[in-house]
Design a protein around this motif. Structure first.
Motif, PDB file in Angstrom:
ATOM      1  N   ARG A 118       0.836  -1.209   0.000  1.00 12.17           N
ATOM      2  CA  ARG A 118       0.000   0.000   0.000  1.00 12.17           C
ATOM      3  C   ARG A 118       0.867   1.254   0.000  1.00 12.17           C
ATOM      4  O   ARG A 118       0.572   2.229  -0.681  1.00 12.17           O
ATOM      5  CB  ARG A 118      -0.929  -0.012   1.218  1.00 12.17           C
ATOM      6  N   SER A 119       1.974   1.230   0.753  1.00 10.27           N
ATOM      7  CA  SER A 119       2.799   2.448   0.819  1.00 10.27           C
ATOM      8  C   SER A 119       3.433   2.739  -0.540  1.00 10.27           C
ATOM      9  O   SER A 119       3.559   3.896  -0.943  1.00 10.27           O
ATOM     10  CB  SER A 119       3.841   2.350   1.926  1.00 10.27           C
ATOM     11  N   ALA A 120       3.823   1.679  -1.292  1.00 12.72           N
ATOM     12  CA  ALA A 120       4.421   1.908  -2.616  1.00 12.72           C
ATOM     13  C   ALA A 120       3.386   2.497  -3.572  1.00 12.72           C
ATOM     14  O   ALA A 120       3.685   3.424  -4.339  1.00 12.72           O
ATOM     15  CB  ALA A 120       4.977   0.600  -3.178  1.00 12.72           C
ATOM     16  N   VAL A 121       2.145   1.981  -3.508  1.00 11.12           N
ATOM     17  CA  VAL A 121       1.099   2.487  -4.407  1.00 11.12           C
ATOM     18  C   VAL A 121       0.729   3.923  -4.036  1.00 11.12           C
ATOM     19  O   VAL A 121       0.532   4.781  -4.908  1.00 11.12           O
ATOM     20  CB  VAL A 121      -0.143   1.563  -4.368  1.00 11.12           C
ATOM     21  N   SER A 125       1.102   7.062  -6.474  1.00  9.21           N
ATOM     22  CA  SER A 125      -0.092   7.878  -6.745  1.00  9.21           C
ATOM     23  C   SER A 125       0.172   9.340  -6.388  1.00  9.21           C
ATOM     24  O   SER A 125      -0.269  10.250  -7.096  1.00  9.21           O
ATOM     25  CB  SER A 125      -1.274   7.353  -5.935  1.00  9.21           C
ATOM     26  N   TRP A 126       0.881   9.543  -5.283  1.00  5.96           N
ATOM     27  CA  TRP A 126       1.230  10.913  -4.883  1.00  5.96           C
ATOM     28  C   TRP A 126       2.076  11.580  -5.978  1.00  5.96           C
ATOM     29  O   TRP A 126       1.844  12.734  -6.351  1.00  5.96           O
ATOM     30  CB  TRP A 126       1.991  10.873  -3.547  1.00  5.96           C
ATOM     31  N   MET A 127       3.031  10.814  -6.530  1.00  5.73           N
ATOM     32  CA  MET A 127       3.890  11.370  -7.600  1.00  5.73           C
ATOM     33  C   MET A 127       3.045  11.713  -8.832  1.00  5.73           C
ATOM     34  O   MET A 127       3.235  12.752  -9.469  1.00  5.73           O
ATOM     35  CB  MET A 127       4.993  10.364  -7.959  1.00  5.73           C
ATOM     36  N   VAL A 128       2.076  10.814  -9.161  1.00  6.17           N
ATOM     37  CA  VAL A 128       1.199  11.096 -10.307  1.00  6.17           C
ATOM     38  C   VAL A 128       0.370  12.347 -10.032  1.00  6.17           C
ATOM     39  O   VAL A 128       0.230  13.235 -10.889  1.00  6.17           O
ATOM     40  CB  VAL A 128       0.281   9.885 -10.599  1.00  6.17           C
ATOM     41  N   GLY A 129      -0.166  12.454  -8.797  1.00  4.98           N
ATOM     42  CA  GLY A 129      -0.974  13.625  -8.432  1.00  4.98           C
ATOM     43  C   GLY A 129      -0.183  14.918  -8.536  1.00  4.98           C
ATOM     44  O   GLY A 129      -0.686  15.925  -9.052  1.00  4.98           O
ATOM     45  N   PRO A 156      -4.374  15.006  -0.164  1.00  4.31           N
ATOM     46  CA  PRO A 156      -3.611  13.780   0.089  1.00  4.31           C
ATOM     47  C   PRO A 156      -4.304  12.546  -0.488  1.00  4.31           C
ATOM     48  O   PRO A 156      -5.522  12.536  -0.665  1.00  4.31           O
ATOM     49  CB  PRO A 156      -3.560  13.714   1.621  1.00  4.31           C
ATOM     50  N   VAL A 157      -3.487  11.538  -0.778  1.00  4.75           N
ATOM     51  CA  VAL A 157      -3.973  10.327  -1.431  1.00  4.75           C
ATOM     52  C   VAL A 157      -4.881   9.547  -0.475  1.00  4.75           C
ATOM     53  O   VAL A 157      -4.480   9.251   0.652  1.00  4.75           O
ATOM     54  CB  VAL A 157      -2.761   9.457  -1.846  1.00  4.75           C
ATOM     55  N   CYS A 181      -5.812  -2.133  -5.584  1.00  3.84           N
ATOM     56  CA  CYS A 181      -4.454  -1.565  -5.544  1.00  3.84           C
ATOM     57  C   CYS A 181      -4.470  -0.090  -5.908  1.00  3.84           C
ATOM     58  O   CYS A 181      -4.010   0.758  -5.145  1.00  3.84           O
ATOM     59  CB  CYS A 181      -3.524  -2.355  -6.458  1.00  3.84           C
ATOM     60  N   VAL A 182      -5.047   0.255  -7.069  1.00  7.32           N
ATOM     61  CA  VAL A 182      -5.042   1.663  -7.484  1.00  7.32           C
ATOM     62  C   VAL A 182      -6.436   2.284  -7.530  1.00  7.32           C
ATOM     63  O   VAL A 182      -6.554   3.490  -7.745  1.00  7.32           O
ATOM     64  CB  VAL A 182      -4.363   1.858  -8.872  1.00  7.32           C
ATOM     65  N   MET A 183      -7.486   1.475  -7.317  1.00  7.86           N
ATOM     66  CA  MET A 183      -8.847   2.040  -7.351  1.00  7.86           C
ATOM     67  C   MET A 183      -8.987   3.163  -6.326  1.00  7.86           C
ATOM     68  O   MET A 183      -9.587   4.198  -6.591  1.00  7.86           O
ATOM     69  CB  MET A 183      -9.886   0.956  -7.056  1.00  7.86           C
ATOM     70  N   ASP A 184      -8.442   2.931  -5.125  1.00  8.69           N
ATOM     71  CA  ASP A 184      -8.533   3.906  -4.046  1.00  8.69           C
ATOM     72  C   ASP A 184      -8.041   5.287  -4.471  1.00  8.69           C
ATOM     73  O   ASP A 184      -8.642   6.304  -4.160  1.00  8.69           O
ATOM     74  CB  ASP A 184      -7.617   3.438  -2.907  1.00  8.69           C
ATOM     75  N   GLN A 185      -6.902   5.263  -5.148  1.00 11.41           N
ATOM     76  CA  GLN A 185      -6.236   6.526  -5.444  1.00 11.41           C
ATOM     77  C   GLN A 185      -6.639   7.090  -6.806  1.00 11.41           C
ATOM     78  O   GLN A 185      -6.791   8.302  -6.955  1.00 11.41           O
ATOM     79  CB  GLN A 185      -4.712   6.324  -5.424  1.00 11.41           C
ATOM     80  N   TRP A 186      -6.775   6.212  -7.800  1.00 10.98           N
ATOM     81  CA  TRP A 186      -6.956   6.682  -9.178  1.00 10.98           C
ATOM     82  C   TRP A 186      -8.422   6.763  -9.578  1.00 10.98           C
ATOM     83  O   TRP A 186      -8.760   7.446 -10.533  1.00 10.98           O
ATOM     84  CB  TRP A 186      -6.190   5.777 -10.164  1.00 10.98           C
ATOM     85  N   TYR A 187      -9.269   6.019  -8.846  1.00 12.98           N
ATOM     86  CA  TYR A 187     -10.706   6.035  -9.175  1.00 12.98           C
ATOM     87  C   TYR A 187     -11.526   6.154  -7.894  1.00 12.98           C
ATOM     88  O   TYR A 187     -12.512   5.464  -7.701  1.00 12.98           O
ATOM     89  CB  TYR A 187     -11.084   4.770  -9.977  1.00 12.98           C
ATOM     90  N   SER A 188     -11.083   7.050  -7.010  1.00 11.37           N
ATOM     91  CA  SER A 188     -11.716   7.145  -5.690  1.00 11.37           C
ATOM     92  C   SER A 188     -13.186   7.542  -5.803  1.00 11.37           C
ATOM     93  O   SER A 188     -13.998   7.148  -4.974  1.00 11.37           O
ATOM     94  CB  SER A 188     -10.967   8.121  -4.802  1.00 11.37           C
TER      95      SER A 188
END
Ligand code: SF4
Ligand code: SF4
Length: 406
Positions: A118-121, A125-129, A156-157, A181-188
């Protein structure tokens, strides 16, 4: 040396294919190339040749397997019930195990390890944001440039795992929720819509803290041992919940096949429901409202892992109708849009060709909106569609309508 892993296609699985060729016309890679080796039957023939010791797992075998999108359209067309997706995951596992090159190492690192952290994702995601806000995503080269089609990552993510949501009144029941994995951050926004709809139906929604990525990307990319570890962790995380709601088609399809991946996986697989099928059933039984009769036309695109892998076709259409829309078909065959997870990066030419074909189908409908229930498809559609066409998720559309009529 034929096969070396526990995941390899078995002789009995391979023998279910009767070589009839009915799958060829529905296979996107065969449609584009016209090449037998790029068809389901050709790929099965290559797997059989390895199984019988006639050839080894070499670079050509890897190439033939890698071009497959794992869309599973061939399974729907097959009169012999060939479990092609399962066999292809096994073949990919063999390629990774027997050709341990830099690509196999990178595959395991990204899709087997990093994606389960989770910390890596969150960091990625933070870098993408940050990159989105600095307007630098547009300069990224090649297929990586498709990141411009991502929704804006909230900062914040956000993370869903470890949280729970209560309905307004006494709960009618509890459902577990896959954070992904990425739904939380990319498709919240999709997560928010699904959770709010479930609350509206009276459910307490729990996202267990110790869950991890479903493992679909790892399984598809040949990182089979990592996929098995993720499945085992989720078997523990979701123990004790009668229903596990999953709102990404690729994840729900994979979890319904957990019987192949972990001890206790078959039991969890029985309890997994895709959000589209669960919410459509709640609307049907009257636990959720129908906002109107469905008058506004909207194009609809079917994600392969919803339509082909889970045979979920009517449900997203029912949800759209309950939201006040009239779904307009763009492709009765449900041909893959070319997104296919990491395929966009590994096979940009084939992915782009299929993305363009799908965009032409959507644009032919002449509508300003298309509904798609999978994040990868949304990204692909946004990359290739003409300006002025919005891509929306059916459940987001439904929640928007319900919230406006509350
Ligand atoms: S999974 Fe899709 S791309 Fe692969 S062989 Fe089947 S139809 Fe073709
Ligand atoms: S339709 Fe099924 S049985 Fe026929 S060639 Fe394709 S995979 Fe084999």
């Amino acid at each position: 040396m034929a096969w070396v892993t526990d995941f390899a296609p078995t002789t009995s699985e391979l023998d279910t294919c009767i070589d009839c060729g009915l799958c060829l016309p529905v296979c996107p890679t065969f449609r584009v190339t016209g090449d037998e080796s790029a068809s389901p039957r050709g790929r099965i023939a290559a797997m059989r040749a390895v199984d019988r010791g006639l050839i080894g797992v070499d670079d050509r075998f890897a190439e033939v397997m890698d071009l497959c999108l794992q869309c599973r359209a061939c399974e729907v067309a097959c009169p012999s019930l060939v479990q092609f997706g399962r066999m292809m995951e096994g073949a990919r596992a063999e390629v990774t195990a027997q050709l341990p090159d830099w690509k196999a190492f990178a595959t395991r690192t990204v899709f087997g390890r990093a994606i389960a952290s989770r910390s890596a994702v969150v960091l990625l995601s933070w870098m993408v944001g940050v990159a989105q806000r600095a307007h630098v995503t547009g300069v990224l080269p090649g297929a990586v440039g498709k990141v411009t089609a991502l929704r804006r990552v909230p900062l914040p993510v956000p993370t869903t795992a470890g949280h729970e949501w209560l309905p307004d009144g006494e709960p009618v029941g509890t459902v577990a929720f896959l954070a992904g994995c990425v739904m939380d951050q990319w498709y919240s926004d999709v997560h928010v819509a699904v959770i709010q709809v479930l609350r509206t139906a009276g459910y307490r929604v729990v996202a267990p803290p110790n869950q991890t990525c479903c493992g679909a990307l790892a399984a598809h990319e040949g990182a089979a041992y990592d996929a098995a570890k993720m499945a085992a962790r989720n078997v523990d995380a979701f123990a004790g919940y009668d229903l596990v709601v999953v709102d990404s088609a690729g994840c729900s399809a994979h979890m319904k096949g957990y019987g192949h991946w972990a001890a206790g996986g078959a039991d969890l697989a029985e309890r997994v429901v895709d959000a589209n099928e669960f919410i459509a059933a709640l609307i049907d039984e009257g636990s959720l409202p129908k906002v109107s009769e469905g008058k506004v036309p909207i194009a609809i695109q079917d994600p392969c892992h919803l339509r082909h892998a889970q045979r979920i076709v009517d449900e997203p259409r029912s949800i759209l109708r309950a939201a006040g829309y009239a779904p307009v078909e763009i492709d009765p065959a449900g041909m893959c849009c070319g997104a296919a997870g990491a395929y966009q990066l590994s096979h940009p030419e084939m992915s782009d060709e299929l993305g363009v074909r799908k965009a032409v189908q959507v644009e032919a409908a002449g509508l300003p909106r298309v509904a798609s229930a999978n994040p990868g498809c949304e990204m692909q559609l946004k990359t290739f569609l003409a300006d002025g066409i919005d891509v929306v998720h059916p459940i987001e559309v439904y929640w928007d309508s319900v919230a406006r009529h509350k």
